[in-house]
Design an enzyme around this catalytic site. Structure first.
Site, short mmCIF file in Angstrom:
data_model
loop_
_atom_site.label_atom_id
_atom_site.label_comp_id
_atom_site.label_asym_id
_atom_site.label_seq_id
_atom_site.Cartn_x
_atom_site.Cartn_y
_atom_site.Cartn_z
N LYS A 100 0.84 -1.21 0.00
CA LYS A 100 0.00 0.00 0.00
C LYS A 100 0.88 1.26 0.00
O LYS A 100 0.60 2.23 -0.70
CB LYS A 100 -0.95 -0.03 1.21
CG LYS A 100 -2.04 -1.06 1.04
CD LYS A 100 -2.85 -1.34 2.29
CE LYS A 100 -3.80 -2.53 2.02
NZ LYS A 100 -4.57 -2.94 3.19
N GLN A 107 -4.82 -1.72 9.32
CA GLN A 107 -4.66 -3.04 8.70
C GLN A 107 -5.25 -4.13 9.61
O GLN A 107 -4.89 -4.22 10.78
CB GLN A 107 -3.16 -3.30 8.44
CG GLN A 107 -2.88 -4.58 7.70
CD GLN A 107 -3.42 -4.57 6.27
OE1 GLN A 107 -3.29 -3.60 5.54
NE2 GLN A 107 -4.04 -5.67 5.87
N ASP A 121 -11.30 2.24 3.52
CA ASP A 121 -11.60 0.81 3.34
C ASP A 121 -13.11 0.59 3.18
O ASP A 121 -13.54 -0.50 2.82
CB ASP A 121 -11.11 0.00 4.55
CG ASP A 121 -9.70 -0.55 4.35
OD1 ASP A 121 -9.32 -0.77 3.19
OD2 ASP A 121 -9.02 -0.77 5.36
#
Ligand code: NAP
Length: 282
Positions: free
Chosen positions: A52, A96, A119
């Site tokens: 990422k 994460q 997200d």
């Protein structure tokens, strides 16, 4: 033999489009920042976070990494999220997953500002997806849709079968296919006679998490097969949920692993971060 859907190519297109846009914004003195939080030292999570960060670098975003020790408390993690929520120079925040067991991931997701939830995991953003009025789409299902669009694969009127019902992949995937007028069936571990469903699928999406789970006998001739899975086979080699070598002989399109859905997920994260920037500009 099937046409291979090239996730690397499609994701490169998405990232190049974003890179051009970011370069133009930079000329106006604007900078876009993604904050990535990782708790503990799970090796798979480390790889995802590094990828990422690499993508951020490529498109021209600033990335801020917060690598917290495994013993970080939920309160400490949420305090960091709240601090990042307040910062005007931070456009997107992601934590994460998975987080260590003593932390409730739902509480952490709920703490992220809905405008920075790149997200799209928060209940607000999930709800917006349900009603079809969204700013952010969850990255993996959005990446699948982007690939279908790129290859001109129409969803309307098709029988779409999703294997898996996770909040991150299966459920939102089904919703996006439904938004495009597919007739969607969601299957899961309690589905009886799974093959009777998968064999009817014009578009089959596997998000199971079991290596080579989908075999050729489960697939209709000429189907489009999307493999979300990321597993290790008996030799430790990365593989998907689909038995690629056999299924590719039977279907019309198929995504490989690696090089399919994986790179798309990261590209869509970049897209969501750019979107977050525009939302905050408003
Ligand atoms: P998950 O939360 O473990 O969900 C797996 C789903 O598969 C569950 O709904 C489960 O059913 C279903 N399932 C398990 N065994 C089954 C069986 N025998 N028959 C039918 N359904 C079965 O996993 P996830 O987070 O959705 O991820 C799925 C896979 O995608 C994993 O390999 C993951 O690594 C990968 N992934 C890849 C990306 C990417 O960017 N490429 C992103 C996210 C995830 P129940 O609900 O009944 O338990």
């Amino acid at each position: 033999m099937a046409q291979i859907i090239d996730g690397k190519l499609v994701s490169q297109n998405v990232k190049d489009r974003i890179r051009d846009e970011v370069a133009a914004l930079k000329e106006q003195g604007k900078e876009i920042t993604l904050a990535v939080i990782i708790v503990g030292d799970d090796p798979a999570s480390r790889v995802y976070v590094n990828n990422k960060k690499k993508a951020c670098e490529y498109v021209g975003f600033r990335s801020l990494e917060y690598a917290l020790p495994v013993e970080t408390t939920q309160e400490e993690l949420i305090a960091l999220v709240q601090e990042l929520n307040e910062r005007e120079d931070v456009n997107g925040i992601l934590c994460q997953l998975p987080v260590p067991k003593h932390i409730d991931d739902k509480a952490v997701i709920a703490a992220i500002s809905v405008k920075k939830d790149v997200d799209a995991f928060s209940s607000y953003n999930v709800g917006q997806i349900m009603i079809g009025d969204y700013d952010f789409l969850p990255c993996t299902p959005a990446g699948v849709m982007e690939m279908l669009h790129y290859y001109d694969i129409a969803v309307e009127g098709k029988n779409c079968v999703v294997i898996g019902r996770s909040n991150i992949v299966g459920k939102p995937m089904a919703m996006l296919l439904l938004h495009e007028n597919g007739t969607v069936t969601i299957t899961h571990s309690r589905t009886k006679d799974l093959t009777s469903y998968t064999k009817e699928a014009d578009i089959l999406v596997a998000a199971v998490g079991r290596a080579k789970f989908v075999t050729a006998d489960m697939v209709k001739d000429g189907a489009v097969v999307i493999d979300v899975g990321m597993n290790r086979d008996e030799n430790g080699k990365l593989c998907g949920d689909v038995d690629f070598d056999c299924v590719k002989e039977k279907c019309s399109y198929i995504t490989p692993v690696p090089g399919g859905v994986g790179p798309m997920t990261i590209a869509m994260l970049m897209q969501n971060t750019l979107k977050a920037f525009y939302l905050q500009e408003k």
